[in-house]
Write a protein that holds these residues in place. Structure first.
Motif, mmCIF file in Angstrom:
data_model
loop_
_atom_site.group_PDB
_atom_site.id
_atom_site.type_symbol
_atom_site.label_atom_id
_atom_site.label_comp_id
_atom_site.label_asym_id
_atom_site.label_seq_id
_atom_site.Cartn_x
_atom_site.Cartn_y
_atom_site.Cartn_z
ATOM 1 N N GLU A 107 -11.720 -5.817 4.726
ATOM 2 C CA GLU A 107 -11.508 -4.535 5.374
ATOM 3 C C GLU A 107 -9.924 -4.383 5.679
ATOM 4 O O GLU A 107 -9.508 -5.333 6.219
ATOM 5 N N ALA A 110 -7.278 2.732 1.970
ATOM 6 C CA ALA A 110 -7.980 1.258 1.755
ATOM 7 C C ALA A 110 -6.920 0.160 1.707
ATOM 8 O O ALA A 110 -5.811 0.338 1.305
ATOM 9 N N LEU A 111 -7.348 -0.982 2.363
ATOM 10 C CA LEU A 111 -6.585 -2.307 2.253
ATOM 11 C C LEU A 111 -6.528 -2.947 0.801
ATOM 12 O O LEU A 111 -7.749 -2.892 0.369
ATOM 13 N N ALA A 112 -5.586 -3.593 0.305
ATOM 14 C CA ALA A 112 -5.713 -4.655 -0.906
ATOM 15 C C ALA A 112 -6.511 -3.846 -2.040
ATOM 16 O O ALA A 112 -7.312 -4.430 -2.612
#
Length: 91
Positions: free
Chosen positions: A91, A61-63
């Motif tokens: 996202e 996943a991002l962040a």
């Protein structure tokens, strides 16, 4: 926005059915990270720890935030999670 949970449903299902913009591409099978949320207001520590599968998906996943990121498909609504607060991750 405040949404009403239903016992046994996942937070992802509640967010999706509430009309919020959450992809949830795998439909809750813990096979993607498109239902990534940040658990806020001290709730992260109150939840069961993430499974190895969830950790693996969060790695993609991002962040991701170590102290708040979870997959909403893995958070089950119950009396123990009554009042949980989450923010949908970018996202």
């Amino acid at each position: 926005m405040k949404l009403e949970g239903r016992d046994g449903w996942t937070v992802m299902e509640i967010l999706r059915d509430g009309g919020l913009d959450i992809a949830a591409e795998c439909g809750g099978a813990c096979a993607c990270a498109t239902c990534h949320v940040y658990v806020t207001d001290g709730w992260y520590e109150k939840l069961p720890p993430p499974s190895e599968s969830e950790i693996d998906m969060l790695d993609m996943a991002l962040a991701v935030e170590a102290s708040s990121s979870r997959l909403s498909c893995q958070l089950i609504c119950s009396q123990e999670t009554d009042g949980i607060k989450v923010t949908i991750a970018p996202e």
